[in-house]
Design a protein around this motif. Sequence first.
Motif, PDB file in Angstrom:
ATOM      1  N   GLY A 265       3.128  -7.180  -5.427  1.00 37.29           N
ATOM      2  CA  GLY A 265       2.295  -8.277  -4.930  1.00 37.29           C
ATOM      3  C   GLY A 265       2.985  -9.213  -3.969  1.00 37.29           C
ATOM      4  N   TRP A 266       3.930  -8.705  -3.161  1.00 33.70           N
ATOM      5  CA  TRP A 266       4.668  -9.560  -2.224  1.00 33.70           C
ATOM      6  C   TRP A 266       3.957  -9.543  -0.880  1.00 33.70           C
ATOM      7  N   PRO A 267       3.372 -10.657  -0.440  1.00 34.83           N
ATOM      8  CA  PRO A 267       2.555 -10.655   0.779  1.00 34.83           C
ATOM      9  C   PRO A 267       3.286 -10.177   2.030  1.00 34.83           C
ATOM     10  N   SER A 268       4.508 -10.678   2.270  1.00 37.95           N
ATOM     11  CA  SER A 268       5.198 -10.311   3.506  1.00 37.95           C
ATOM     12  C   SER A 268       5.556  -8.824   3.521  1.00 37.95           C
ATOM     13  N   SER A 269       5.936  -8.261   2.363  1.00 43.78           N
ATOM     14  CA  SER A 269       6.235  -6.829   2.306  1.00 43.78           C
ATOM     15  C   SER A 269       4.980  -6.003   2.525  1.00 43.78           C
ATOM     16  N   ILE A 270       3.871  -6.438   1.928  1.00 43.76           N
ATOM     17  CA  ILE A 270       2.597  -5.738   2.134  1.00 43.76           C
ATOM     18  C   ILE A 270       2.225  -5.769   3.613  1.00 43.76           C
ATOM     19  N   ALA A 271       2.386  -6.935   4.248  1.00 49.53           N
ATOM     20  CA  ALA A 271       2.031  -7.062   5.660  1.00 49.53           C
ATOM     21  C   ALA A 271       2.911  -6.166   6.538  1.00 49.53           C
ATOM     22  N   SER A 272       4.210  -6.071   6.242  1.00 47.03           N
ATOM     23  CA  SER A 272       5.103  -5.208   7.028  1.00 47.03           C
ATOM     24  C   SER A 272       4.664  -3.750   6.945  1.00 47.03           C
ATOM     25  N   CYS A 273       4.279  -3.326   5.742  1.00 46.14           N
ATOM     26  CA  CYS A 273       3.803  -1.952   5.569  1.00 46.14           C
ATOM     27  C   CYS A 273       2.495  -1.736   6.323  1.00 46.14           C
ATOM     28  N   GLN A 274       1.579  -2.696   6.228  1.00 36.36           N
ATOM     29  CA  GLN A 274       0.294  -2.563   6.925  1.00 36.36           C
ATOM     30  C   GLN A 274       0.501  -2.511   8.435  1.00 36.36           C
ATOM     31  N   LEU A 275       1.466  -3.269   8.929  1.00 37.54           N
ATOM     32  CA  LEU A 275       1.740  -3.295  10.359  1.00 37.54           C
ATOM     33  C   LEU A 275       2.152  -1.910  10.864  1.00 37.54           C
ATOM     34  N   GLN A 276       3.140  -1.297  10.210  1.00 36.67           N
ATOM     35  CA  GLN A 276       3.612   0.014  10.648  1.00 36.67           C
ATOM     36  C   GLN A 276       2.580   1.111  10.378  1.00 36.67           C
ATOM     37  N   LEU A 277       1.834   0.958   9.292  1.00 30.02           N
ATOM     38  CA  LEU A 277       0.764   1.919   9.008  1.00 30.02           C
ATOM     39  C   LEU A 277      -0.294   1.848  10.099  1.00 30.02           C
ATOM     40  N   GLY A 278      -0.609   0.626  10.547  1.00 30.48           N
ATOM     41  CA  GLY A 278      -1.590   0.478  11.622  1.00 30.48           C
ATOM     42  C   GLY A 278      -1.114   1.121  12.914  1.00 30.48           C
ATOM     43  N   GLU A 279       0.176   0.971  13.256  1.00 33.50           N
ATOM     44  CA  GLU A 279       0.697   1.587  14.479  1.00 33.50           C
ATOM     45  C   GLU A 279       0.639   3.107  14.382  1.00 33.50           C
ATOM     46  N   THR A 280       0.920   3.651  13.212  1.00 32.20           N
ATOM     47  CA  THR A 280       0.825   5.103  13.030  1.00 32.20           C
ATOM     48  C   THR A 280      -0.613   5.572  13.207  1.00 32.20           C
ATOM     49  N   LEU A 281      -1.559   4.841  12.641  1.00 33.28           N
ATOM     50  CA  LEU A 281      -2.969   5.196  12.806  1.00 33.28           C
ATOM     51  C   LEU A 281      -3.383   5.108  14.273  1.00 33.28           C
ATOM     52  N   ARG A 282      -2.819   4.153  15.012  1.00 33.81           N
ATOM     53  CA  ARG A 282      -3.126   4.063  16.459  1.00 33.81           C
ATOM     54  C   ARG A 282      -2.658   5.304  17.198  1.00 33.81           C
ATOM     55  N   LEU A 283      -1.453   5.745  16.859  1.00 32.43           N
ATOM     56  CA  LEU A 283      -0.929   6.947  17.515  1.00 32.43           C
ATOM     57  C   LEU A 283      -1.759   8.175  17.184  1.00 32.43           C
ATOM     58  N   LEU A 284      -2.394   8.161  15.990  1.00 32.85           N
ATOM     59  CA  LEU A 284      -3.266   9.270  15.593  1.00 32.85           C
ATOM     60  C   LEU A 284      -4.663   9.164  16.207  1.00 32.85           C
TER      61      LEU A 284
END
Length: 948
Positions: A265-284
């Motif tokens: 439940g750590w907000p900043s860690s969750i946000a970091s993961c969402q950020l990189q996950l979003g960039e991967t989805l963009r590349l896809l």
Amino acid sequence: MNKAPALYELNSAVEALATNIAALPLAEKFRQLANLAWHQRERNSAWALELAEQAEQGLQAMPAEQALQVAWRLQLVRIEVRRLRSEAAQDEALASGILQAAEAAGDWISAADCCWVLSQLATGAGNTPACCAWLERGADYAERAGDSSRQQILQCSQARYAGFADPDAVEQRWGDSLTRDTAALTAPAAAITLLYAAHRAMRASKLSESAQGFSAVIEPLQQAGYIREAIISLVNLGSIFNDLNDPQAALEWMERGLNLARVHGWPSSIASCQLQLGETLRLLGRLDLAEQQMTAARDCLAAWPESRNFAVTLGYLGWLALDQQRPMEATSLFTELQALGGYADLQLKAQRGQAHALFDLGQLEQAETCALEALRKAISRGATELELELCLLLARIAQRQPAAPEGKALQYLERANQGGQSIAGYKNSGELLNALAQAYADAGRYREAFETSQQAANSRAQSLSRESANRLESIQLRNLSESARAQTEHLHQLAEAERQKAALMQGNNATLEKLGLIGLQLTRHLDQASVFAALSQHIPALLDARAFEIYLLDDDGMGLQSVYGLEDGESIPPSHIALSEPSSNAARCARERDELSIQLAADGSDPSQVPGTMRTLSALFAPLLIGERLLGVVTAQSPLADAYGEHERMVFRTLNAYTAIALDNARAYRQLQQAQSQLMAQEKLAALGALVAGIAHELNTPLGNSLLMASTLEQRTAEVESAVLTKALRRSELESYFNEAKAMARLIMLGLESAARLIGSFKQVAVDRTAEQRRPFDLAQLCEQIVATLQASIRKRGHRITLDIPPDILLDSFPGPFGQILSNLIENAMVHGFGERREGHEGLMNLSARRMSGERVELRFQDDGVGISAAHAARIFEPFFTTKFGQGGSGLGLSVSYNIANSLLGGSLTLDRSVVNGSCFVLFLPLKAPTPSDDSAQESGGQGESKF
């Protein structure tokens, strides 16, 4: 026993620490509770805070120097948990204060750990230079302390963070020196060293090596308690698979990181993961899903607008907007990123993105200016690959410009091609070569166009070959990862088998664990009756204590009063023993403050044996001590001879320690409740006194005016009477007298009516406040009456209140307590909301109401004051919390109001945090208040015994 805890520790060691704590002496137990809290800060943050609270209770039982060190450690635990939870606090100043104290005391381990905490706060705020400075300082302290493991962790972390800003400088300073001699390192230090090696390989674009490094280090990181670093490593591993053109594998690793972050439940860690996950989805090409993840990350990271992660988010969203054909939005995002400043690499990429967006908008001149500026900066920074991309963009701009000089686009393309050839191992892209071939053809240079098109075809073939090689490498890495995971699982199974075997060989551990749980249960209670009930439940399962009794020391310290006792399950009558009684073992135990183990005569001839009670052959007595302070004595007795060996005495000793803490907590809590009740009574009397003073002030005006008119009328009547007696009265004078008399009588009546209304309001409000009388009332009328009694105070302070309450809202409730809530809210607004406003700057308050569905009414009390900060908003209803201590604030006004609203009135009182200007309290009430329960709480004390 006084060794400081490691910076990080393996799970197995932490589990052993948790298991063995219960068997430790009292002071050492609390110290180790603090160490356990430290090691749980990332593993289980909530439990770490609970352990910190328990450990804090034992500070007084420790030597002063040790207590100070433990107190520092507990503060660092709380700072770390707040950091992980992204909770706003003045933690940098707090940690700096601890660091200064630790330096002054020469406690280099605590100083090193303070530096570690400060470095993590700095990197969370986006201040990488400060982070590295704290880590270097901490490594120096660790070296002074002779702690090579801490020093290695801090140095590897410094090298890792510094590599983000200047990788060349990091290579020159450290290179592979930190990874040479790892055999002697502790497991946590070895894990961080492996993490540094993986980052080093990633910076050098050694994708296979870095992927294997991150894959291998994730499990050691989790075992050593580096949970946040494990999350980041999972995300980095996903990014590497993106570079290897395997976005599906990248998604799997990033989702693992996101799931782990969500578990904690750590907000900043969750946000970091969402950020990189979003960039991967963009590349896809999954642009909608990418936007969801990136937007969620931005909303969270907006709390740290200066951090690198927030800057990266803006850049990613900008390129996403370009992919979505939304160049205007991309322009706004890149502009916002450039306005942040710092992070030169991100600024340069943002300027390139801005040029792309302007090009897509057809603003060719602005796009060219922006691209040329970015090209100049790329050349100065030696960012050759970015230079090539900008040349390609400038060529495209020139091709679209009607007035562009002939050959301008070709010049940019040739420059890009030459730059690519100058980079070792770089293969110019097919896009660049195709554009160059077309430009040659347009210029009539057909031979060069043909040769370049051939190069483009070769480049496409080589690109496909590289993609295939990367794909194959990705598959191999996946297999290695799965193999490593299977190996790790096998090792886990072996470790679990060994743990179970050890558990079977250590039978005493079960008793110790049970004692620990009993201790937690005992110390959790805040009333004596619950403590006694818990003891009577658990003692028979651990000891042959057929008779059991607790004595508490009298207030004068001259005797012992039994407060709880059982004999064969039956309550023992209370008794009192003088501390000077020579034949009482309980009195002797209290005098000597030492544990007694006694064997009595089988024939009952022992003088301490009480006739008519159970024949006792074995007895234990122990003092209830908090540090050096004696609370009382506990005794356990058995009809069996030699019933208590060393094991039983250890159990009894541990139970007594927990009992002493629990009873001391109960006494302190009872005293706190009494003090709170007294303060609440004083608060009510003060409010009633203010009410009387306000009414007295309000009555002065109408009564004074009436008195003036009455005296004037008396004087004029006397004058007219004198004129009549002397027969000098003229008709005009008589008519004038009649007119004046009528006017003065009317003024007298108005003044007396106003006073009567005020007195009526005061009588009703005062009667309601002095007793919780339930009655039907009209809400608007009652609010007008209450406000009328407070108008003097409101006007005196230069403020104003308005009412917006519809008529005919009828309540069957308690007007007095309701009036106390409203009075408290008005006083709170004037003292805290408006403060010391100068003349001409009046404060405005508004009380509005509306009827809701479900037979309820909503009242909103709003002011235009300074408002309530986010840090204070969560605590305003806590008893004794105030920002005005020593300035008239008791900290009970809102707490009392909250309790009245939620209990007696059956409603709720909350703070509307969405209000920007000032503050707004929302009071929900049922039109018919609930009927109060007639049950009264009974506090049951224990029955004492008459033996020993």
